[in-house]
Enzyme design. Structure first.
Site, PDB file in Angstrom:
ATOM      1  NE  ARG A   1      25.380   7.808 -14.711  1.00 31.88           N
ATOM      2  CZ  ARG A   1      25.659   8.672 -13.764  1.00 31.88           C
ATOM      3  NH1 ARG A   1      25.303   8.810 -12.775  1.00 31.88           N
ATOM      4  NH2 ARG A   1      26.662   9.475 -14.158  1.00 31.88           N
TER       5      ARG A   1
ATOM      6  CD1 TRP B   1      20.982  10.512 -23.138  1.00 26.47           C
ATOM      7  CD2 TRP B   1      22.966  11.830 -23.328  1.00 26.47           C
ATOM      8  NE1 TRP B   1      20.626  11.909 -23.472  1.00 26.47           N
ATOM      9  CE2 TRP B   1      21.545  12.760 -23.578  1.00 26.47           C
ATOM     10  CE3 TRP B   1      24.114  12.351 -23.439  1.00 26.47           C
ATOM     11  CZ2 TRP B   1      22.050  14.055 -23.951  1.00 26.47           C
ATOM     12  CZ3 TRP B   1      24.216  13.677 -23.831  1.00 26.47           C
ATOM     13  CH2 TRP B   1      23.217  14.572 -24.091  1.00 26.47           C
TER      14      TRP B   1
ATOM     15  N   GLY C   1      31.527  10.284 -20.435  1.00 23.71           N
ATOM     16  CA  GLY C   1      32.051  11.388 -20.520  1.00 23.71           C
ATOM     17  C   GLY C   1      32.407  11.952 -22.016  1.00 23.71           C
TER      18      GLY C   1
ATOM     19  CE  LYS D   1       9.878  17.999 -14.572  1.00 28.69           C
ATOM     20  NZ  LYS D   1      10.852  18.894 -13.727  1.00 28.69           N
TER      21      LYS D   1
ATOM     22  CG  HIS E   1       5.855  43.216 -24.063  1.00 29.29           C
ATOM     23  ND1 HIS E   1       5.575  44.763 -24.454  1.00 29.29           N
ATOM     24  CD2 HIS E   1       5.478  43.375 -22.774  1.00 29.29           C
ATOM     25  CE1 HIS E   1       5.338  45.396 -23.387  1.00 29.29           C
ATOM     26  NE2 HIS E   1       5.408  44.756 -22.442  1.00 29.29           N
TER      27      HIS E   1
HETATM   28  O1  M6R Z   1      21.124  17.153 -11.224  1.00 31.37           O
HETATM   29  P1  M6R Z   1      20.812  18.573 -11.619  1.00 31.37           P
HETATM   30  O2  M6R Z   1      19.916  19.378 -10.873  1.00 31.37           O
HETATM   31  O3  M6R Z   1      21.986  19.585 -11.724  1.00 31.37           O
HETATM   32  O4  M6R Z   1      20.085  18.672 -13.263  1.00 31.37           O
HETATM   33  C1  M6R Z   1      19.940  19.685 -13.750  1.00 31.37           C
HETATM   34  C2  M6R Z   1      19.150  19.327 -15.130  1.00 31.37           C
HETATM   35  O5  M6R Z   1      19.701  18.456 -15.887  1.00 31.37           O
HETATM   36  C3  M6R Z   1      17.565  18.877 -14.560  1.00 31.37           C
HETATM   37  O6  M6R Z   1      17.003  19.524 -13.718  1.00 31.37           O
HETATM   38  C4  M6R Z   1      16.806  18.507 -15.753  1.00 31.37           C
HETATM   39  O7  M6R Z   1      16.317  19.679 -16.320  1.00 31.37           O
HETATM   40  C5  M6R Z   1      15.349  17.816 -15.531  1.00 31.37           C
HETATM   41  N1  M6R Z   1      15.305  16.460 -16.382  1.00 31.37           N
HETATM   42  C6  M6R Z   1      14.474  18.484 -15.398  1.00 31.37           C
HETATM   43  O8  M6R Z   1      13.278  17.610 -14.890  1.00 31.37           O
END
Ligand code: M6R
Length: 631
Positions: free
Chosen positions: A27, A76, A103, A510, A529
Site C-alpha cells: 500500500r 505512500w 487518507g 504495464k 495523425h
Molecule cells: O483497485 P483498482 O482496480 O481500482 O485500481 C485502479 C488503478 O489504481 C490500478 O489499476 C493501477 O493502474 C495499477 N497499478 C495498474 O497496474
C-alpha cells in the site's frame, strides 16, 4: 495508499505490528513506523525509518519493546516528501498521543494555522500531524470535566476531533494514559477489525489480519471504535452503538505466497490459467438437460431487461478492462456503453439518462475516485423521482468485502485471489472475463446475437486455461530474451485496434509503471495523425495484429512504422501479413472476441522481464501503491 495496523491484547505488540506491516507494504513504501505503549515505562516508544519496511526492521532487530498495545504505518507520501520527519506515527507535543493515518485531511492547513497560533510546534509537513495535537487539546478540555483517563475518554476526544476533519481518513490512536486502549476510526478509507485469540488487530486490509485470525468485523464508513483486550465497542456517526456479526475470511483472501517465483508479479502472471478456471467454475453453469451453458451471476438479472445504456467507471488497469468490456457490450450485445475515468466522472458526469446501468470496476474496491464517483451517481439518481432514473448498479471487484462491496449489492467477485504485485495482471484478466459474462448475459436477454454465436463465445472461454498455460510456456523464455535486447530503450509505442486498442493501452501502462520506460498506446489508425513523428530506429513499435475485419489496415499501419525505421514486434498468430514483423510473439489463432485474453499474456511477460532485467523493484515500483485510497 498507506497501510495502518493496530493491536491490543495480551501478546507482544512489536512482532504483530511488523508482521501486519509486511502484509501491507504493497500500500506504500516511502517510510514505515510503529508506536507501542511501553508497559515498563508507561510511555510511548516510537520508531520510524525512511524507505522500505526493511529499514525499520533493521532498526528494531535488537529491540524488545515491552507492551501489548501498538500502532504501525507504511506510508505512500501525499503531504510532505518521503522523509524521516514525515513518517508516521505522529506524536503530540507531550509525547503521550500517537496517531497513524491513511487518507487526506483536506482542511489540515487551517487547523495547523490555528494550532500554531496557540503555540503548538509542528515537526512534519504532513496533514496527519494536526490530529495528535487536536486530540491532546481535546483531552485537556475533557479533563476539566473530571473524566477519567481511560479508553472511553479517548474515544470521546477522537470523536470530537474527527468531526472537525474534512477529507478522508482511516486512523488509529494511542494514549499513554489509557495504556490498554486503542481508538480507530474511518471515513472513506478502509479499516477492518480482526478478532484473534488474545488480541484484536485492526488494519487497512485483510492480509495483515489473516495470519492471526480469519474472523473479522469490517468497519462501516464514518464509524469509530474503542478496542481493549476485553472487547470492542463500535459507534456510528450519530454515536449509536453498533452490533454486527463477525464474518469469515475466504482462504484466497489469506494467501500471500510467492512460491518459487522471483517476484509476485511473475507468479500472478502464472496464476492466470487458474484465474480462468476459477471464473469458469464460479460463473458458468451447464444445464444438464439441455446441455446448454449459462452465465450464473449472483444477483437477480431481471433488471437487465430494462437497461438501455451502460456507463462504466474505473481507473488505471481497471479502466482498460472496462474499455474491452465496453467494446463487447456495444458490439456483441448491442448496448450503447461509455467508459469514464472515475476521477473525471466525479466532477463532470454526463447528463442523466434513464434506464442506465452503472458499473464500477475496481480490483481493490477501495480506489477513492471510483468509490466517490459511484457514490455520487447513486445520490444524484436517487434524488430523482422518475423510477426510470433510479440507480442500477453492478460492481466488478476482487474484494467483495471492500468499500465498493458494501455500497453496491450486485457484485461480480472476480475471485482472482490476493494480488500483491502493484502492477495488476491476473485481476485484469479476471475483470475481462467478468465483462465477457455480462456481454453474454445481455446478448441473450436482448437477443442481439444468435444462440450459435453465444455458444461459440462460451466454447472459446472454456478453452482458455490450457491456451493460457501454453502461452506462458511459450513466451516466458522468449520475452526474457527480447527483454535482454530492449531493456535500455527509452520509448515504446503500442498499437492496437478495436477490441485490442485497450490491450495496447494496458501493454503500455504495464511497461511504464514497472520499468519506468516511456510507453504510449494508440489506436493503430491514429498513428499518422501525430504520434508517427516520434518514430525512428530507437523507438520500437509493438503492434497487436489479431485477425479481424481491419487486419490488413493494422498491417499497413505497422508498415508505416517500419518505413520510419522502427523495430517492429508483432503480437499475432503466424499468418499472411505477419512476415513484416521483425519479431513475432505468436499467439494462437482465435475468434476475434477472445483475442484480448490471449494478447495480454506476452505483453505482461515482456514488461515483467524488461523491468526485472533493469534490476528494478518489480513488485513495488517507485511512487506507486496498490490501492489508491486518496483522491
Ligand atoms: O483497485 P483498482 O482496480 O481500482 O485500481 C485502479 C488503478 O489504481 C490500478 O489499476 C493501477 O493502474 C495499477 N497499478 C495498474 O497496474
Amino acid at each position: 495508499m498507506c497501510g495502518i495496523v493496530a493491536v491490543t491484547g495480551y501478546k507482544k505488540a512489536l512482532p504483530l505490528l511488523i508482521n501486519g506491516l509486511e502484509k501491507l507494504e504493497y500500500r506504500g513504501y516511502d517510510s514505515a513506523g510503529i508506536a507501542i505503549i511501553n508497559s515498563e515505562k508507561n510511555s510511548i516508544s516510537c520508531n520510524k525509518a525512511e524507505g522500505k519496511l526493511k529499514n525499520l526492521k533493521n532498526n528494531l532487530k535488537d529491540e524488545n519493546i515491552p507492551g501489548t498495545v501498538g500502532i504501525g504505518h507504511t506510508r505512500w507520501a501525499t503531504h510532505g516528501k518521503p522523509e524521516f520527519k514525515n513518517a508516521h506515527p505522529h506524536i503530540d507535543g507531550s509525547g503521550t498521543i500517537a496517531v497513524v493515518q491513511n487518507g487526506i485531511i483536506e482542511n489540515f492547513q487551517d487547523l495547523k494555522n490555528k494550532l500554531e497560533k496557540e503555540g503548538i510546534i509542528f515537526n512534519s509537513d504532513t496533514d496527519t500531524e494536526v490530529i495528535p495535537h487536536l486530540i491532546k487539546r481535546e483531552l485537556n478540555t475533557l479533563s476539566k470535566l473530571n473524566l477519567e483517563n481511560n479508553g472511553s475518554t479517548l474515544l470521546v476526544a477522537v470523536r470530537n476531533v474527527i468531526s472537525d476533519l474534512e477529507g478522508s481518513y482511516a486512523l488509529a490512536v494511542l494514549w499513554a494514559d489509557a495504556p490498554t486502549s486503542l481508538v480507530v476510526a474511518r471515513r472513506q478509507a478502509p479499516l477492518i477489525i480482526g478478532l484473534g485469540e488474545g488480541e484484536f488487530i485492526c488494519a487497512s486490509d485483510t492480509p495483515a489480519i489473516a495470519n492471526f485470525t480469519n474472523i473479522i468485523l469490517p468497519m462501516e464508513d464514518e464509524e469509530i471504535a474503542l478496542l481493549t483486550p476485553l472487547g470492542i465497542e463500535i459507534y456510528d456517526i450519530n454515536n449509536e452503538r453498533q452490533y454486527r456479526n463477525p464474518v469469515s475470511l475466504k482462504v484466497s483472501e489469506q494467501i500471500m505466497d510467492k512460491m518459487n517465483f522471483k517476484h509476485y508479479m511473475l507468479k500472478e502472471i502464472y496464476d492466470q490459467p487458474q484465474t480462468a478456471k476459477n471464473w469458469l467454475e464460479n460463473y458458468l453453469n451447464q444445464d444438464l438437460e439441455k446441455g446448454k451453458y449459462q452465465i450464473n451471476y449472483p444477483f437477480d438479472t431481471k433488471f437487465f431487461e430494462s437497461i438501455e445504456r451502460i456507463e462504466i467507471i474505473a481507473c488505471g488497469t481497471s479502466k482498460h478492462a472496462a474499455m474491452v468490456g465496453s467494446f463487447l457490450l456495444e458490439q456483441f450485445s448491442g448496448i450503447p456503453t461509455n467508459v469514464f475515468y472515475a476521477s473525471e466522472f466525479r466532477y463532470s458526469p454526463p447528463p442523466l439518462l434513464p434506464n442506465t446501468l452503472t458499473i464500477g470496476v475496481t480490483q481493490s474496491g477501495e480506489t477513492a475516485d471510483t468509490i466517490a464517483a459511484i457514490d455520487m451517481e447513486i445520490k444524484r439518481r436517487s434524488s430523482i423521482e422518475d423510477k426510470n432514473f433510479k440507480p442500477n448498479l453492478i460492481a466488478i471487484t476482487n474484494r467483495k468485502e471492500s468499500s465498493i462491496g458494501r455500497m453496491v449489492s450486485n457484485i461480480i467477485d472476480i475471485c482472482a485471489g490476493i494480488e500483491v504485485g502493484v502492477a495488476a495482471t491476473k485481476t485484469f484478466f479476471a475483470q475481462l472475463l467478468s465483462f465477457y459474462g455480462l456481454a453474454i448475459k445481455f446478448a441473450e436477454i436482448k437477443g442481439t446475437q444468435s444462440i450459435d454465436e453465444i455458444s461459440n463465445l462460451i466454447t472459446e472461454l472454456i478453452k482458455l486455461p490450457p491456451l493460457i498455460e501454453d502461452l506462458l510456456e511459450q513466451h516466458n523464455k522468449s520475452s526474457e530474451k527480447l527483454a535482454h535486447d530492449f531493456f535500455n530503450i527509452k520509448d515504446v509505442i503500442f498499437l492496437g485496434r478495436g477490441i485490442n486498442y485497450p490491450i495496447a493501452l494496458e501493454g503500455a501502462l504495464k511497461l511504464k509503471e514497472i520499468s519506468y520506460i516511456h510507453a504510449a498506446g494508440y489506436p493503430a489508425g491514429e498513428m499518422k495523425h501525430g504520434p508517427i513523428a516520434l518514430l525512428d530506429k530507437k523507438v520500437p513499435v509493438i503492434s497487436i495484429a489479431s485477425p479481424c475485419e481491419v487486419f490488413d489496415k493494422v498491417i499497413s499501419n505497422a508498415q508505416e512504422a517500419k518505413a520510419r525505421d522502427s523495430y517492429l514486434i508483432g503480437i499475432a498468430p503466424e499468418c499472411n501479413g505477419t512476415e513484416i514483423f521483425d519479431y513475432l510473439m505468436k499467439v494462437p489463432s482465435s475468434n476475434e472476441w477472445i483475442s484480448p485474453l490471449l494478447n495480454i499474456i506476452p505483453l505482461q511477460l515482456l514488461s515483467y522481464h524488461i523491468a526485472a532485467h533493469r534490476g528494478l523493484d518489480v513488485d513495488q515500483p517507485r511512487n506507486l501503491a496498490k490501492s489508491v485510497t486518496v483522491e
